[in-house]
Design a protein around this motif. Structure first.
Motif, PDB file in Angstrom:
ATOM      1  N   PRO A   1     -22.575  28.454 -30.139  1.00 40.65           N
ATOM      2  CA  PRO A   1     -22.882  27.557 -31.023  1.00 40.65           C
ATOM      3  C   PRO A   1     -24.396  27.245 -31.128  1.00 40.65           C
ATOM      4  O   PRO A   1     -24.870  26.776 -30.210  1.00 40.65           O
ATOM      5  N   THR A   2     -25.131  28.006 -31.962  1.00 43.09           N
ATOM      6  CA  THR A   2     -26.711  27.918 -32.204  1.00 43.09           C
ATOM      7  C   THR A   2     -27.182  28.334 -33.207  1.00 43.09           C
ATOM      8  O   THR A   2     -26.406  29.187 -34.053  1.00 43.09           O
ATOM      9  N   LEU A   3     -27.986  27.570 -33.676  1.00 40.97           N
ATOM     10  CA  LEU A   3     -28.775  27.839 -35.260  1.00 40.97           C
ATOM     11  C   LEU A   3     -29.316  29.118 -35.261  1.00 40.97           C
ATOM     12  O   LEU A   3     -29.869  29.604 -36.429  1.00 40.97           O
ATOM     13  N   LEU A   4     -29.624  29.819 -34.170  1.00 43.21           N
ATOM     14  CA  LEU A   4     -30.648  31.145 -34.204  1.00 43.21           C
ATOM     15  C   LEU A   4     -29.807  31.983 -35.065  1.00 43.21           C
ATOM     16  O   LEU A   4     -30.625  33.172 -35.233  1.00 43.21           O
ATOM     17  N   TRP A   5     -28.650  31.941 -35.054  1.00 40.89           N
ATOM     18  CA  TRP A   5     -27.736  33.061 -36.013  1.00 40.89           C
ATOM     19  C   TRP A   5     -28.342  32.959 -37.314  1.00 40.89           C
ATOM     20  O   TRP A   5     -28.089  34.004 -38.288  1.00 40.89           O
ATOM     21  N   LEU A   6     -28.890  31.981 -37.844  1.00 37.56           N
ATOM     22  CA  LEU A   6     -29.329  31.830 -39.129  1.00 37.56           C
ATOM     23  C   LEU A   6     -30.831  32.243 -39.580  1.00 37.56           C
ATOM     24  O   LEU A   6     -31.126  32.393 -40.691  1.00 37.56           O
ATOM     25  N   GLY A   7     -31.197  32.773 -38.297  1.00 36.72           N
ATOM     26  CA  GLY A   7     -32.708  33.295 -38.533  1.00 36.72           C
ATOM     27  C   GLY A   7     -32.646  34.712 -39.506  1.00 36.72           C
ATOM     28  O   GLY A   7     -33.665  34.610 -40.277  1.00 36.72           O
ATOM     29  N   PRO A   8     -31.773  35.706 -39.255  1.00 42.64           N
ATOM     30  CA  PRO A   8     -31.875  36.741 -40.271  1.00 42.64           C
ATOM     31  C   PRO A   8     -31.881  36.399 -41.740  1.00 42.64           C
ATOM     32  O   PRO A   8     -32.476  36.921 -42.648  1.00 42.64           O
ATOM     33  N   HIS A   9     -30.850  35.530 -42.072  1.00 43.38           N
ATOM     34  CA  HIS A   9     -30.877  34.569 -43.231  1.00 43.38           C
ATOM     35  C   HIS A   9     -31.948  34.131 -44.135  1.00 43.38           C
ATOM     36  O   HIS A   9     -32.234  33.958 -45.102  1.00 43.38           O
ATOM     37  N   LEU A  10     -32.915  33.732 -43.045  1.00 43.26           N
ATOM     38  CA  LEU A  10     -34.341  32.928 -43.401  1.00 43.26           C
ATOM     39  C   LEU A  10     -35.373  33.943 -43.391  1.00 43.26           C
ATOM     40  O   LEU A  10     -36.479  33.489 -43.459  1.00 43.26           O
ATOM     41  N   GLY A  11     -34.966  35.164 -43.049  1.00 42.17           N
ATOM     42  CA  GLY A  11     -36.199  36.281 -42.871  1.00 42.17           C
ATOM     43  C   GLY A  11     -37.196  35.779 -41.861  1.00 42.17           C
ATOM     44  O   GLY A  11     -38.214  36.138 -41.664  1.00 42.17           O
ATOM     45  N   LEU A  12     -36.404  35.276 -40.535  1.00 44.61           N
ATOM     46  CA  LEU A  12     -37.151  34.875 -39.498  1.00 44.61           C
ATOM     47  C   LEU A  12     -36.771  35.708 -38.158  1.00 44.61           C
ATOM     48  O   LEU A  12     -35.291  35.979 -38.191  1.00 44.61           O
TER      49      LEU A  12
END
Length: 720
Positions: free
Chosen positions: A74-85
């Protein structure tokens, strides 16, 4: 019953913990601000593209769905590629959002809400899940556990649009007291179960001040105190950590307040002598669960004098409580003198002490006391649950169903939190730990990845008894003349005084202390540190020295790097009592890491062995508004040190709070105060009305009596 009446009633019933809860929520906002801001300034050097641990390999999608990834980790870092980061920039974004929310909660009371604290907890959990070696400290786990309890303690007022105290507050606030008990009691127990000879011999503090990770200047002065005082201080720490915690659940208020002052005083001494990040602030925040409104009002000078005389049952109860309180103090003093053989030597003005029990006796005591401590917690929580239930039963109207549902839900949550906390708590006694019901273990395994509960045990063993081990990194251009690379915070130069860093935590300096306890093979990240220094990585150099003039290879990276192991000791105090010219003295021990250069086969083999190669580098996107904003902000914060950033944020929040106080109109009063004034005014009006009614009745009776007397006089005259 109207909603406003319910809010007033709940405030009057639950007012005894309103101010402590407010102080706790404010403290958690401040600690979150320190934690996120401290980590933000170190992200490029620790996890950037040119950092010690490249963040690219920390997150591996492996073609799975986003929900599966969140469930496994459980980490928000999985959303990085979706935000272009990239991963490191996503870490920066999470840290900035956490710092922004905590800053808002610090200066705006309405933002100290359950939803806000849930976001802060999940943000910190997102960083904890992947930050690996630089984030696995006990205070990081403690912040996560306290952060989740804060979600339960904080009011849910953003959705309702109104702040009110609820009938379940006593149950959720009790969970903080149980965590404080587990933390302090376990920290005292592990010192003796570890069989460390310095704790058993009461000599631990003769080594502690100079061997702790980052001492303060006052640690040097504390180290100069006589040995008998250090031994007495160890006895005091045992009393505070193993005897005083039982007073947390005492039904007598004065005993709880005594334990509060002991714990806070203990934490203040630790803050003065050592830099332990925000750990001591977390412990002090937990101590607020021992307070009530009356105590805080007495600090603020708002204590009302009660002139009403006590009835004989009240006086009897008061005297009984006083006798019990006095008996508890006498018992603690007697047991301390008995088990540590305290003797005062009036001639030398000193005190002797030694441990008067064996390990087997202590293990037998632990075997007898572990299960009763669990039952003390169960009974204490049961009392809070029953008390809240009776308060709910006093509510009238349709709101009774709603508050009863709230009570049932939070009572169940409190019971579950107490149950799963038994798994890490009983690790202090293995026999009890093995006898825990398997169903409780399964429940703990389900929530373990969320860090809802953890085990604690600080200063288990005393390291550096023969001298403080310290790694000194040296660089050279020709492999003949070597120059030391001095860190900002950890000991290096013998003439540099220990710094004051807390609440900032320089995570690289802390890990350098752990690395010195063994060979470099136990700290693989050290190989990457050497590699980055050879490359001249600016982000890593910033972790060592923010001021480039203090870094000897700021113009050109060194051609060779090596590391040597030294033993450090504090210098002795001078006879005239002046401040020391040299704070440290050291002795060379041996080689810690051999001299290497870029392209050295030995260095390349180590990088491959520890999977520290740059092939899978995390290339953060350079496009997009979010990425651009992060880079601009980083360029502004980069030249600043961690303590400067933290104290600047704190000073800003303090200035905003003062402006709110001085700029607010005098007629504006806090909601609770205005409610109390309205209640008092209404009561006064009722008393005035009843008095007027009584006067009118009396006047009517007098008028009627006078009329009857006149009629009787007329009758008598006619008869005459």
């Amino acid at each position: 019953m109207q909603l406003g009446e319910l809010g007033v009633g709940s405030q009057r019933e639950m007012g005894e913990i309103r101010l402590p809860r407010h102080m706790f929520l404010w403290s958690m906002s401040l600690i979150y601000l320190f934690a996120f801001a401290s980590f933000y300034v170190q992200i490029p050097g620790l996890y950037g593209n040119e950092g010690i641990l490249d963040a690219g390999w920390l997150i591996k999608p492996l073609g799975r769905l986003l929900l599966e990834q969140l469930w496994d980790s459980p980490t928000l870092l999985w959303l990085g590629p979706h935000l272009g980061l990239g991963t490191s920039q996503m870490m920066e974004l999470i840290s900035l959002l956490g710092a922004l929310l905590s800053f808002g909660a610090l200066v705006l009371e309405p933002l100290r809400d359950s939803l806000i604290f849930f976001l802060l907890w999940f943000f910190y959990l997102s960083l904890f899940q992947v930050a690996k070696v630089f984030f696995y400290f006990q205070w990081d786990r403690l912040l996560l556990e306290m952060g989740f309890l804060t979600v339960l303690v904080a009011p849910l007022k953003l959705l309702r649009g109104k702040s009110s105290f609820c009938y379940h507050d006593g149950m959720t606030f009790w969970l903080l007291r149980w965590l404080l008990f587990r933390l302090t009691f376990a920290s005292g127990v592990v010192k003796l179960t570890s069989r460390c000879p310095t704790w058993w011999g009461l000599t631990a503090l003769t080594y502690h001040y100079e061997t702790q990770c980052l001492p303060t200047p006052l640690a040097w002065y504390a180290h100069q105190l006589p040995v008998w005082f250090h031994k007495l201080s160890v006895v005091g720490s045992f009393v505070i950590e193993m005897a005083a915690p039982f007073l947390f659940f005492a039904p007598i208020r004065c005993l709880r307040l005594t334990s509060f002052y002991l714990q806070v005083l203990f934490q203040v001494f630790i803050i003065l002598s050592g830099n332990y990040s925000f750990f001591n602030l977390l412990t002090i925040a937990l101590c607020f669960s021992l307070l009530d409104d009356d105590q805080i009002n007495s600090w603020l000078g708002r204590c009302k004098k009660k002139s009403r005389e006590k009835t004989w049952p009240q006086a009897l109860i008061s005297w009984t409580a006083f006798v019990i309180e006095l008996a508890m103090y006498v018992l603690i003093i007697y047991c301390t003198r008995l088990y540590f053989e305290l003797e005062v030597n009036w001639e030398t003005k000193s005190m002797s002490s030694r441990t008067a029990f064996t390990y087997d006796q202590f293990h037998h005591f632990l075997n007898k006391i572990t299960v009763p401590t669990i039952w003390i917690g169960v009974l204490s929580l049961t009392w809070e649950v029953i008390t809240a239930m009776f308060r709910c039963a006093c509510v009238r109207g349709l709101w009774k169903l709603w508050v009863t549902i709230q009570w049932a839900v939070f009572a169940a949550v409190a019971a579950v939190m107490l149950t799963i906390s038994l798994v890490p708590y009983t690790t202090i006694h293995q026999e009890t730990h093995r006898s825990i019901w398997p169903g409780v273990r399964k429940l703990y395994d389900v929530v373990e990845r969320s860090q809802l509960v953890s085990s604690y045990g600080l200063f288990r063993t005393m390291t550096g008894v023969g001298g403080r081990p310290e790694v000194v990194i040296e660089g050279s251009m020709d492999k003949k003349s070597w120059t030391e690379i001095e860190f900002m915070y950890k000991p290096g130069n013998e003439s540099t005084p220990p710094p004051v860093v807390a609440p900032h935590q320089p995570r690289l300096d802390w890990q350098m202390w752990f690395a010195a306890q063994g060979p470099y093979s136990q700290s693989p990240w050290f190989v990457s540190l050497v590699h980055r220094l050879l490359q001249g990585s600016r982000s890593v150099i910033t972790l060592i020295q923010v001021d480039e003039s203090r870094y000897p290879f700021s113009q050109q990276p060194p051609a060779f790097i090596r590391a040597r192991l030294y033993k450090y000791w504090f210098t002795k105090a001078s006879e005239n009592g002046t401040s020391p010219q040299r704070w440290w003295q050291r002795r060379y021990v041996g080689e810690f890491f051999p001299a290497v250069c870029l392209g050295d086969p030995a260095l390349e083999n180590l990088l491959s062995q520890f999977h520290l190669k740059d092939e899978d580098s995390d290339l953060s996107s350079l496009e997009g508004s979010v990425s651009g904003a992060l880079q601009v902000l980083r360029s502004c914060v980069g030249p600043l040190s961690g303590p400067l950033v933290l104290w600047s944020l704190f000073a800003t929040s303090a200035a905003i709070s003062l402006m709110k106080i001085f700029c607010s109109p005098r007629t504006s009063r806090p909601r609770v105060a205005s409610t109390e004034s309205r209640t008092a005014k209404a009561s006064q009006e009722k008393r005035d009305q009843s008095r007027k009614t009584e006067e009118s009745v009396v006047s009517q009776a007098e008028a009627k009596g006078s009329a009857e007397r006149l009629d009787s006089d007329r009758v008598l005259k006619k008869r005459k």
